[in-house]
Scaffold this motif. Sequence first.
Motif, PDB file in Angstrom:
ATOM      1  N   HIS A   1      46.209  -9.604  -5.746  1.00 35.72           N
ATOM      2  CA  HIS A   1      46.332 -10.846  -5.702  1.00 35.72           C
ATOM      3  C   HIS A   1      47.685 -11.493  -6.678  1.00 35.72           C
ATOM      4  N   GLU A   2      48.303 -12.213  -6.047  1.00 35.66           N
ATOM      5  CA  GLU A   2      49.565 -12.639  -6.835  1.00 35.66           C
ATOM      6  C   GLU A   2      50.045 -14.111  -6.185  1.00 35.66           C
ATOM      7  N   ALA A   3      50.782 -14.534  -6.880  1.00 36.89           N
ATOM      8  CA  ALA A   3      51.292 -15.781  -6.268  1.00 36.89           C
ATOM      9  C   ALA A   3      52.128 -15.488  -4.925  1.00 36.89           C
ATOM     10  N   PRO A   4      52.212 -16.856  -4.047  1.00 41.83           N
ATOM     11  CA  PRO A   4      51.411 -18.064  -3.990  1.00 41.83           C
ATOM     12  C   PRO A   4      50.024 -17.832  -3.723  1.00 41.83           C
ATOM     13  N   TYR A   5      49.100 -18.802  -3.943  1.00 43.39           N
ATOM     14  CA  TYR A   5      47.810 -18.859  -3.877  1.00 43.39           C
ATOM     15  C   TYR A   5      47.584 -20.029  -2.574  1.00 43.39           C
ATOM     16  N   VAL A   6      46.901 -19.775  -1.811  1.00 44.11           N
ATOM     17  CA  VAL A   6      46.643 -20.836  -0.603  1.00 44.11           C
ATOM     18  C   VAL A   6      45.317 -21.328  -0.877  1.00 44.11           C
ATOM     19  N   VAL A   7      45.624 -22.450  -1.548  1.00 41.12           N
ATOM     20  CA  VAL A   7      44.491 -23.613  -2.104  1.00 41.12           C
ATOM     21  C   VAL A   7      45.056 -24.861  -2.746  1.00 41.12           C
ATOM     22  N   ALA A   8      44.479 -25.640  -2.390  1.00 39.46           N
ATOM     23  CA  ALA A   8      44.783 -27.201  -3.192  1.00 39.46           C
ATOM     24  C   ALA A   8      45.288 -27.337  -4.477  1.00 39.46           C
ATOM     25  N   GLY A   9      46.483 -27.567  -4.442  1.00 38.24           N
ATOM     26  CA  GLY A   9      47.160 -27.729  -5.785  1.00 38.24           C
ATOM     27  C   GLY A   9      48.400 -26.476  -5.944  1.00 38.24           C
ATOM     28  N   ASP A  10      48.464 -25.491  -5.015  1.00 36.68           N
ATOM     29  CA  ASP A  10      49.602 -24.774  -5.022  1.00 36.68           C
ATOM     30  C   ASP A  10      50.599 -25.264  -3.949  1.00 36.68           C
ATOM     31  N   ARG A  11      51.639 -26.017  -4.604  1.00 35.50           N
ATOM     32  CA  ARG A  11      52.739 -26.622  -3.859  1.00 35.50           C
ATOM     33  C   ARG A  11      53.801 -25.921  -3.530  1.00 35.50           C
ATOM     34  N   THR A  12      53.750 -24.555  -3.690  1.00 33.11           N
ATOM     35  CA  THR A  12      54.742 -23.714  -3.434  1.00 33.11           C
ATOM     36  C   THR A  12      55.390 -23.859  -1.878  1.00 33.11           C
ATOM     37  N   VAL A  13      56.526 -24.259  -1.613  1.00 33.58           N
ATOM     38  CA  VAL A  13      57.017 -24.234  -0.261  1.00 33.58           C
ATOM     39  C   VAL A  13      57.432 -23.180   0.170  1.00 33.58           C
ATOM     40  N   LEU A  14      56.574 -22.674   1.176  1.00 35.22           N
ATOM     41  CA  LEU A  14      56.748 -21.427   1.785  1.00 35.22           C
ATOM     42  C   LEU A  14      58.261 -21.232   2.423  1.00 35.22           C
ATOM     43  N   ALA A  15      58.790 -19.833   2.243  1.00 34.86           N
ATOM     44  CA  ALA A  15      60.140 -19.318   2.503  1.00 34.86           C
ATOM     45  C   ALA A  15      60.005 -18.069   3.282  1.00 34.86           C
ATOM     46  N   ALA A  16      60.928 -17.631   3.895  1.00 32.74           N
ATOM     47  CA  ALA A  16      60.854 -16.363   4.520  1.00 32.74           C
ATOM     48  C   ALA A  16      60.653 -15.408   3.333  1.00 32.74           C
ATOM     49  N   GLY A  17      59.740 -14.292   3.488  1.00 28.79           N
ATOM     50  CA  GLY A  17      59.467 -13.439   2.623  1.00 28.79           C
ATOM     51  C   GLY A  17      58.096 -13.376   1.674  1.00 28.79           C
ATOM     52  N   HIS A  18      57.631 -14.911   1.974  1.00 28.97           N
ATOM     53  CA  HIS A  18      56.414 -15.099   1.062  1.00 28.97           C
ATOM     54  C   HIS A  18      55.343 -14.273   2.121  1.00 28.97           C
ATOM     55  N   ALA A  19      54.474 -13.591   1.301  1.00 27.91           N
ATOM     56  CA  ALA A  19      53.419 -12.758   1.919  1.00 27.91           C
ATOM     57  C   ALA A  19      52.009 -13.117   1.160  1.00 27.91           C
ATOM     58  N   PHE A  20      51.108 -13.280   1.999  1.00 28.19           N
ATOM     59  CA  PHE A  20      49.979 -13.755   1.273  1.00 28.19           C
ATOM     60  C   PHE A  20      48.769 -13.542   2.597  1.00 28.19           C
TER      61      PHE A  20
END
Lengths: 370, 370
Positions: free
Chosen positions: B309-328
């Motif tokens: 478990h690591e960032a980003p978190y797919v949850v209300a409040g995590d406003r990370t803008v997804l970019a190529a390479g984000h894995a979740f």
Amino acid sequence: MADAGVDVLLLSHGADLPWLTGYGAMPLERLTMLVLPVDGDAVLVVPGLEAPRVPDMGGDVELRPWGETEDPVALVGALVGTAGTRRASSGVSSRPVRLGISERAWASTLVALQAQLPAATWDVASVVTGPLRAVKDESEVAALRAAGAAADRVALALQGGEIPLLGRSERDVSADIAQRLLDAGHQQVNFAIVGSGPNGASPHHQAGSRIVGPGEVAVCDFGGTLALGGDTVGYCSDITRTVAVGEPSPEVVAAYEVLERAQAVAVAAVRPGVRAEEVDAVAREVVAEAGLGDRFIHRTGHGIGIEEHEAPYVVAGDRTVLAAGHAFSVEPGIYVPGQFGMRLEDIVVVTEQGVELLNTAPRHLAVLDA
Amino acid sequence: MADAGVDVLLLSHGADLPWLTGYGAMPLERLTMLVLPVDGDAVLVVPGLEAPRVPDMGGDVELRPWGETEDPVALVGALVGTAGTRRASSGVSSRPVRLGISERAWASTLVALQAQLPAATWDVASVVTGPLRAVKDESEVAALRAAGAAADRVALALQGGEIPLLGRSERDVSADIAQRLLDAGHQQVNFAIVGSGPNGASPHHQAGSRIVGPGEVAVCDFGGTLALGGDTVGYCSDITRTVAVGEPSPEVVAAYEVLERAQAVAVAAVRPGVRAEEVDAVAREVVAEAGLGDRFIHRTGHGIGIEEHEAPYVVAGDRTVLAAGHAFSVEPGIYVPGQFGMRLEDIVVVTEQGVELLNTAPRHLAVLDA
């Protein structure tokens, strides 16, 4: 807690929480924290989706599950604030609230709590729990004894040639040992070090692709966690035996004689009233007198319980006065870089009369067929 | 580091250190800490007996092994002090030195360092490393892909009836899954949740003695760590499949249809430019529209990499803008206390074009013979 000047314990990852409650925090990022004030009710802040896993604590602990979009650090902060206010209004103290956090809580939790509670002062919870946890009660000694007996069965199999080493990789030998730890009753394997030939000179060597050859010695150090029937919390085993694959060299034989004597002398020194560091000193003296002092590169031992390593530590500087119930390893080692290593480890528990060995597998250098 | 205002990173337990160096601290009490100043040389403070395990870092990192009676916190403090003095004398800043510590470093280490460095201010290292680690490069995606494929093989075996459930304990099923994770190429099993019947309603249920009965569904959530050939650092798999043992009830079938749709809609929403919390929202909307919103009691997913478990978190409040390479993970769940639970989880990676699924095992509710 009052003696140690700690107003609230904050217990998260690590052994303090399961030791007190029978429930351990998952080793993940959602915060589990027992808020335990010196003079109020205990509240367990727990992720909502983990709340069903918490066993019944008989009303001693209030459960406060938190939802996925709540801030658990703010929850803990509010609970601590309530405790601090109650203390101040009762006139007990006007100093800042002093908090004791689990040693193994994550630093990220402490950073967040310090931002939430800027006036608080901090210490580790183990100033309270450490000395209590270090002295095992009868049921804890029974669990350590069972774990030790289970590890002994694996050691006996190793020494009896049932786990072949010659021509196999360290990794395969390690996997066999791990499987046998489970078969012997451990619920979990914590480590299975196999360091052969020159790899044995690295005390924490990770078993790898090296093939064990004839005439070599191999350091095998392994242990797991075993919970007795019905218990939710397990206790650890930890044993090291060094084996020779075929006839060892005269240098190895001579060094092993020193090692076995150092371990025996150290075990014999264990009794109530002796300081932990004195046990280290007697082992070290035997090795030094043989001219191998600079080859004994680590402390003589560590406490053991729910955690593999915990207080007391058998090392210069640990002035813990041993008492009945202290449980720890006695494990001198001799390491010659580039050539070989050897270590001999048993778990002991201090008794009113002296010492009980929780491992009984033979201590001589077992020579396997090559 | 300069952008984040961090003068020195202090990396201990957790993934930051292996991510940067290929070497991870042992999960034990002897301090390993990389002292990495923004404008100076990096020094790895490491227990002497673990120094032989440290791989060659090509001169990028100076090794500072410490002996068993040295104080490693004082060593780190001196290294930080040198960095602070250099910075002050260069006129860069007169503010207190700002330190970033690994999220998973032990709180006891931070408490000791704060006593050693009372003027320093603290943040988590992840203010620097988090966004960098969250975006995986090609070799990291390759490792996640291999781990996902290995977990898929176990899922296929489960769905194909090769891992029997009926009449067996959750614990035995879990042990089979764990063994197959190793057989499929993982070096380590991280978890193998098996929650059958009403136990499935506890998302993090620990597989126990309950016997799986006919007509029940079981939530099987498992994963491990897999290092590609030659790599010292592994990446995680994490997959959940829910299976029915014999014909499921109409209520289960109806709920599963909602679950499968919610997961598909969420996966389809993943692309560069979308915020992590939006992926959560679309999954939650599907479940809520079916009247089951209060049965979906956890976030939709979590980042994955060296850590489970690591960032980003797919949850209300995590406003990370997804970019190529984000894995979740994308893993909605529906839980009916006392009756059943279900979850469907795949790992995805964001691509320039949209999304790549790293798990391909069938997503329908597999019905096993009963």
